[in-house]
Design an enzyme around this catalytic site. Sequence first.
Site, PDB file in Angstrom:
ATOM      1  N   GLU A 128      -9.653   1.487  -3.199  1.00  0.00           N
ATOM      2  CA  GLU A 128      -9.289   1.606  -4.614  1.00  0.00           C
ATOM      3  C   GLU A 128     -10.358   1.040  -5.536  1.00  0.00           C
ATOM      4  O   GLU A 128     -10.068   0.306  -6.473  1.00  0.00           O
ATOM      5  CB  GLU A 128      -7.959   0.910  -4.880  1.00  0.00           C
ATOM      6  CG  GLU A 128      -6.780   1.641  -4.291  1.00  0.00           C
ATOM      7  CD  GLU A 128      -6.448   2.917  -5.050  1.00  0.00           C
ATOM      8  OE1 GLU A 128      -6.892   3.053  -6.195  1.00  0.00           O
ATOM      9  OE2 GLU A 128      -5.763   3.767  -4.463  1.00  0.00           O
ATOM     10  N   LEU A 158      -5.971   6.480 -10.003  1.00  0.00           N
ATOM     11  CA  LEU A 158      -6.522   5.268  -9.400  1.00  0.00           C
ATOM     12  C   LEU A 158      -6.281   4.057 -10.292  1.00  0.00           C
ATOM     13  O   LEU A 158      -5.997   2.967  -9.811  1.00  0.00           O
ATOM     14  CB  LEU A 158      -8.017   5.427  -9.129  1.00  0.00           C
ATOM     15  CG  LEU A 158      -8.392   6.494  -8.101  1.00  0.00           C
ATOM     16  CD1 LEU A 158      -9.901   6.508  -7.894  1.00  0.00           C
ATOM     17  CD2 LEU A 158      -7.683   6.261  -6.778  1.00  0.00           C
ATOM     18  N   SER A 173       0.842  -1.200   0.000  1.00  0.00           N
ATOM     19  CA  SER A 173       0.000   0.000   0.000  1.00  0.00           C
ATOM     20  C   SER A 173       0.874   1.246   0.000  1.00  0.00           C
ATOM     21  O   SER A 173       0.614   2.199  -0.732  1.00  0.00           O
ATOM     22  CB  SER A 173      -0.905   0.044   1.239  1.00  0.00           C
ATOM     23  OG  SER A 173      -1.804  -1.036   1.217  1.00  0.00           O
ATOM     24  N   ALA A 182      -2.878   2.794  -9.578  1.00  0.00           N
ATOM     25  CA  ALA A 182      -2.767   2.124  -8.281  1.00  0.00           C
ATOM     26  C   ALA A 182      -3.470   0.775  -8.292  1.00  0.00           C
ATOM     27  O   ALA A 182      -2.973  -0.212  -7.754  1.00  0.00           O
ATOM     28  CB  ALA A 182      -3.340   3.017  -7.193  1.00  0.00           C
TER      29      ALA A 182
END
Lengths: 391, 251
Positions: free
Chosen positions: A370, A245, A96, A248
Site C-alpha cells: 500500500e 489506495l 488486511s 486503504a
Amino acid sequence: MRRFEGVDFVESDLLLTEEEKLMRDTARKFVEDKVKPIIEEYHRGHRFPIHLVKEMGTLGFLGSNLKGYDFLPGISNVGYGLIMQELERGDSALRSFASVQGALVMYPILTFGSEEQKSKWLPLLASGEKIGCFGLTEPDFGSNPAGMKTTAKKVGSHYILNGSKMWITNGSIADIAVVFAKLEDGNIGGFIVERGMEGFKQVEIKNKFSLRASDTGILYFEDCKVPLENKLPGTKGLKSALMCLTQARYGIGWGVLGPAMECFHIALEYSKERIQFAGKPIASHQLVQEKLVYMLSEITKAQLLSIQVGRLKDEGKAHFSHISLLKKNNVKIAREIAKLSREILGASGIVDDYPVIRHMLNLESVFTYEGTDEIHTLIIGHRITDIPAYY
Amino acid sequence: MKIGVCVKRVPDTETRPKIASDEKNFDLSDAKFVISPYDEFGIEEALKLKEANGGEVVLISLDSSGDVTVIRNGLAMGADRAIIVEGDGERDPYETAVILSNVLKEENFDIVFFGKQGVGHDYQQVPSILAEIMNLPLISVVVELKIDGDKVEAVREIEGGEEVVEAKLPVLISAQKGLNVPRYPSLRGIMAAKKKPIDKKSPEFTAEKLSWEVEKVELPPPRKAGKIVEGEVEEQVKEIISFLSDEVKII
C-alpha cells in the site's frame, strides 16, 4: 500479566465520541473472544481464518465507513480507524482482509460502479457472503503501477483481459476481483472479474514468513472473457485506482496502532515480572525504561495524528499526502516498537507464546504494501516542495 | 410482548478495588464501567423473545452516575428504549426494589429479566424483594427458558442438578450464565442507539428505609509469603505433615 486495556497516556480518549468508544469495545471483544484464541494456529498453519468473515460482516466491520445504503453502517472515519486498530491487534491478516474488502472492493464499486453492480455486489460484500480482492500490482510493477502490462481489449460483447496481478490479498479465496488494466487507448480502466470466468485463474502464494494468516494470491488472465457490463463505468485512469489506495492506506495507518499497543503492553508487563539481576525486575533498568518510554511516546504521537487525520477525512479535508504521513509514520513506529518489544522479551520473544514476533513479521509486509515507506516519503516531499522526485 | 430488563452499571470485573476515605464505599474514580455480566444474559434473552414474538424491549436502571454509556451499550445490542431512575448515590436492595417496582407497575411488562445478581455488591436480593412487592412469580437462576403463549417453562440450576419450573405470564426471571451467549453490539446497532430514547426519572421512594447500613468495607488481608520446604523427599513429607497437624491443625 494484566489484561490489555488500551494505551492512552494523554487521555486522547477524550477526543472520541461515546459511539466511537462503543465501536472499539465491540471490536476488542470480538478479537479477544474469537481471534486471539485461534490465531497462532492459523499463523502456524499458513491459513486464513475464513470462518470469521461472516461474523465480521454481521458486526458491520466490512466497509463500515461507507455511506449511501441502509446496510452500510456509515460510521465516522475515527470509528472505522478504531475498528481497524482492534482487528490488527488480533492479526494484520484480519485488518488486511477488512481493508481490502471495504476500501479496495466495496469503495470502488460504490464510487465507480453502475447501479446494477452496486445493488448486486455491495450487500453481499458487506455481509461477508462474498469476498473480494483488488488487482493493481503486477509481478514487474509495484510502486510504479502506470507501467502495468495487463491489457483489456474490447471484442464484441466482452473485454478480453491478458496479464497477471501479484501479491493480491484475498487473491485465491476471492469471489470477485476489482482489476485494473490498460485499455486500447492507453488509459487505465477498472473491471469486476468473477471467480470461474473463462481464462481467469487464482493461485495462492505459499511459504510466506509474514502475513501467514492472510491469503495472498496471484491472478492470471489468459484471454479472460469479461462481459462489457462488468467494466466499472466511473473509473477514469490510474487516478481511480489511487483513490482506492488512499482509502486503504488510511485504515492501515490506524490498524498498525493495534500491534504497536499490544507489543508495548506485553513488553511493559513482561519487564515488570522478569527478574534478572539482584532480584529486581528488568523494568528497573534504565536501558529497558528508555525502550519502554520510546514506545509509549511514539504510540501517543501516532494516536493524535490518527485522530486528526480521521477528523479531516470526515470533513472532506484530508489530502492524500496527509494519509501518506499517517501510513508512513505509524507503520514505521509500529515496526520499530515490535522489534524493541521482541528485544525486551529476550529469548521468549522468538517463540509464539507471545504474539510479538508474529506482529513483527507481519509489519514487514505492511511496511512495504500500500505504498512503500519510500514512496510515501516522496509523496510528502512532492507536496511540500512541489517537485516530483519519484525517478 | 412487552419485555423489561433491569440492568445495573457496575465496575468492570477486572477493576482493582480501592476503599474510599469514609471506609464505607469504594473509590471507583479510575474504574471502567460495564453492564453487570449476568444482566447481559437477560438482555440477550429479551432480544431473542422479541425476535420470535415481536414487541418491545425496555431497559430499566437505577443509577446516579449520569453516565449513559453503559445503557447505550444495551440499546446498541438491540433494546428499544431505556429508563434511568436517577438517585442520590448507592441504594440498598430494598430501596432499589421499591423504586424499580414503581417503574415496573407503570410499564406493565409481560416479562421482566434480571441478572441473578449484580456483580460488585452481589446482594442477590432485588429480584426476590421485587417479586414480593409486586406479587408476581419469580423464577431465579434460569439457564433455559421456553415461552409458548402465556405458558412459561424454565430450567433452573440447583445444587447437583436442574429443576424444571412452570409458570404463567407475567413473570420475573433472573438469568444465570449458560442461558445464552450475549451478542456483541453491531456497528449499525451502535449508530441506531444514538437515536433511541433514554427517559430519565427521579426516584419515587415512599417506604421506610431498610434497617441496615454498611458499617465498613475492607480489603482482604494481603497474602503472607509461602513456606518452601527443602531437603530430601522423606524429610519434606514429615515437615509438611507436622505443619498440617501442629501449626494449622487440619489433620
